[in-house]
Scaffold this active site. Sequence first.
Site, mmCIF file in Angstrom:
data_model
loop_
_atom_site.group_PDB
_atom_site.id
_atom_site.type_symbol
_atom_site.label_atom_id
_atom_site.label_comp_id
_atom_site.label_asym_id
_atom_site.label_seq_id
_atom_site.Cartn_x
_atom_site.Cartn_y
_atom_site.Cartn_z
ATOM 1 N NE ARG A 1 -3.548 -2.353 2.677
ATOM 2 C CZ ARG A 1 -3.202 -3.562 3.099
ATOM 3 N NH1 ARG A 1 -1.947 -3.790 3.505
ATOM 4 N NH2 ARG A 1 -4.074 -4.545 3.126
ATOM 5 C CE LYS B 1 -7.674 -2.491 5.739
ATOM 6 N NZ LYS B 1 -8.385 -2.450 4.433
ATOM 7 C CG HIS C 1 -5.767 0.273 -3.044
ATOM 8 N ND1 HIS C 1 -5.005 0.179 -1.898
ATOM 9 C CD2 HIS C 1 -6.452 -0.900 -3.135
ATOM 10 C CE1 HIS C 1 -5.228 -0.991 -1.310
ATOM 11 N NE2 HIS C 1 -6.098 -1.668 -2.044
ATOM 12 N NE ARG D 1 -3.157 -4.263 -1.141
ATOM 13 C CZ ARG D 1 -2.404 -5.040 -0.365
ATOM 14 N NH1 ARG D 1 -1.089 -4.880 -0.346
ATOM 15 N NH2 ARG D 1 -2.950 -5.980 0.404
ATOM 16 C CG HIS E 1 -5.188 -10.300 0.723
ATOM 17 N ND1 HIS E 1 -5.404 -10.521 -0.623
ATOM 18 C CD2 HIS E 1 -5.199 -8.942 0.874
ATOM 19 C CE1 HIS E 1 -5.557 -9.375 -1.248
ATOM 20 N NE2 HIS E 1 -5.446 -8.400 -0.365
ATOM 21 C CE1 TYR F 1 -6.066 -7.557 -7.845
ATOM 22 C CE2 TYR F 1 -5.970 -8.760 -5.770
ATOM 23 C CZ TYR F 1 -6.044 -7.568 -6.462
ATOM 24 O OH TYR F 1 -6.104 -6.383 -5.777
#
Length: 335
Positions: A198, A221, A277, A280, A303, A312
Amino acid sequence: MSIKKTDSGWLVDAQPGGRGSKRFRKTFKTQAEAKAWEAWLKTQVTQNAKWQPEKRDTRKLSELIDLWYTHHGSGLKAGANTYSRLKLACAAMGNPVADRFTVNTFATYRTDRLAAGIAPNSVNREHAYLRSVFNELRRLGQWGRSNPLAELRQFKVQERELSYLTVDQIHDLLSELQGGKNRHAAMVARVCLATGARWSEAENLEARHIRNDQIQFAGTKSGKVRFIPVGPELTEQLKSHHLKTETGQRLFAPCYSAFRDAIERSDIQLQDGQLTHVLRHTFASHFMMNGGNILVLQRSLGHANLTMTMRYAHLAPDHLQEVVRLNPLSALTLG
């Protein structure tokens, strides 16, 4: 309690726990039987808690939110921000008494929010925040009732199309960043494109985070540390960049606005609500298009589960290729 003579016998109509408690009605042949049963009901109030009306919880919703923040929220990375959002929502709902806060209270509030133009995603987050307050307070022993929002379903949100930059757009964007006045933006963008980080993660890097051709991302995050390998060329570029700047231990100075200006100059059209973003998304999209492993991508992006990363998967070269070979139309063509 009362005993009345009726056509069918002697009726006992009683609430042994008092007003608001469970009501009992039973008919007997004789008045003596009715009185005996009434007396037995009265004894249950003191002997069995279930016969007693539930005690009121007269605390305000804001007090519960304060308790949550003191005992749990203050230790979360985004706790202060979540606390602020919860207090605003609480005020908008009129700060109801705790035991009068119901699912309908929140349902009415979120309907008003949607009517005011607030996105369903934002309303869902507020729902999740408030639901977690009651869950955590139950675990802490600060809330003895059920969670009033436990059964309320969130809105289904239409999944947004993921956009990413083409190789030509990447080249144009880096050229614009390189030619801009801010000397940090281009290098931050390169880090994002090379690692899937990020913008904030890359922008806050320090010299100590670059070791052995790896970049360590802390303060993420998820709160977990990630180590992403990079080529020796980018490693040297980062070290050289740091030597030329006066940013202390930090590799970069703030440069978000410089990226926004470069996007405008390059005439690249992005989806609403998407800016840095896109870098990313671009990393993840090109990673899969080039034959990358979905599990490696999950770890690279940080994640917590594979669900987010699977967005994706359709970009993989062999994604659903059996559809082309096995559909009935192809059989007609072969025939």
